[in-house]
Design an enzyme around this catalytic site. Sequence first.
Site, PDB file in Angstrom:
ATOM      1  N   ARG A   2      11.112   3.471  16.879  1.00 35.95           N
ATOM      2  CA  ARG A   2      10.250   4.211  16.194  1.00 35.95           C
ATOM      3  C   ARG A   2       8.750   4.005  16.427  1.00 35.95           C
ATOM      4  O   ARG A   2       8.262   3.144  16.778  1.00 35.95           O
ATOM      5  CB  ARG A   2      10.789   4.365  14.593  1.00 35.95           C
ATOM      6  N   GLY A  20       4.793   3.955  14.443  1.00 31.98           N
ATOM      7  CA  GLY A  20       4.413   3.332  13.351  1.00 31.98           C
ATOM      8  C   GLY A  20       4.445   1.826  13.182  1.00 31.98           C
ATOM      9  O   GLY A  20       5.002   1.171  14.229  1.00 31.98           O
ATOM     10  N   VAL A  42       4.599  -1.846  10.574  1.00 29.43           N
ATOM     11  CA  VAL A  42       5.652  -2.542   9.854  1.00 29.43           C
ATOM     12  C   VAL A  42       5.863  -1.961   8.731  1.00 29.43           C
ATOM     13  O   VAL A  42       5.204  -1.320   8.012  1.00 29.43           O
ATOM     14  CB  VAL A  42       5.405  -4.106   9.878  1.00 29.43           C
ATOM     15  N   GLY A  57       8.935   7.497   9.827  1.00 28.67           N
ATOM     16  CA  GLY A  57       8.621   6.766  11.187  1.00 28.67           C
ATOM     17  C   GLY A  57      10.076   7.188  12.051  1.00 28.67           C
ATOM     18  O   GLY A  57      11.001   7.329  11.644  1.00 28.67           O
ATOM     19  N   CYS A  70       2.620  -0.543   6.615  1.00 31.06           N
ATOM     20  CA  CYS A  70       2.242   0.560   7.643  1.00 31.06           C
ATOM     21  C   CYS A  70       0.858   0.335   8.360  1.00 31.06           C
ATOM     22  O   CYS A  70       0.293   1.265   8.869  1.00 31.06           O
ATOM     23  CB  CYS A  70       2.238   2.057   6.909  1.00 31.06           C
TER      24      CYS A  70
END
Length: 231
Positions: free
Chosen positions: A80, A82, A84, A153, A182
């Site tokens: 995905r 984004g 963490v 995400g 994020c």
Amino acid sequence: MRRTCLLYQGDRPIPYLTAWQWQKELVGERKQARREGKDLADVLLLMEHPAVYTLGQGSSLEFLKFNLDDPQIECHRIERGGEVTHHAIGQLIAYPILNLDHHQRDLHWYLRQLEEVIIQVLAKFGVPSQRIQGLTGVWIDNAGQVQKIAQVGIKVSQWITMHGFALNINMDLTGFNRIVPCGITDCQVCNLNQFVSNVDFVEVKKAIAQTFAETFNLEMQFITSLTTPDL
């Protein structure tokens, strides 16, 4: 006519790696069906995960406050977009496997639609929420402090989606202390139960499924196993 969407609602926590494998298999089956001139139904997976961290494909390790070698912490880098994020019991995870050929071939549109599902569900529980320009996810103004209640995400390959969003309902938020959520410095997170006392996880799950169906013009068909032949 509404497009069919198979709805799987896990009634117990599903290990992250299991759910990840399910998604990859569902996406692969839909790609294969397309090559054969067939069309398989969309799928929506709703579930919880035991505590785990996931890193987007391009996310930076600088946003981790723990050692990746720590055997007590589960962490995976996935496809995905984004940075963490953190999943745990009490957080509702939604994984839509949609063929955007039948919806709209527009990733920005799709992201905004996912956010809209969350915003509408929160409104049904009497909680106003918002987007923030330039960021993904959904936010709440909590006594003058903007806090994140849902993370979004996705991965889209050949216009078939995977991954999705996570809505914090009544999870232990301390797990976020081990990361910069994020990748946003000073990002604060919150739970729905901070605004709705005695919030029922199952009721939120029902509201997500219903609102998702309305938003994407889908007819939900409940399934109890991902081994259903029609998947």
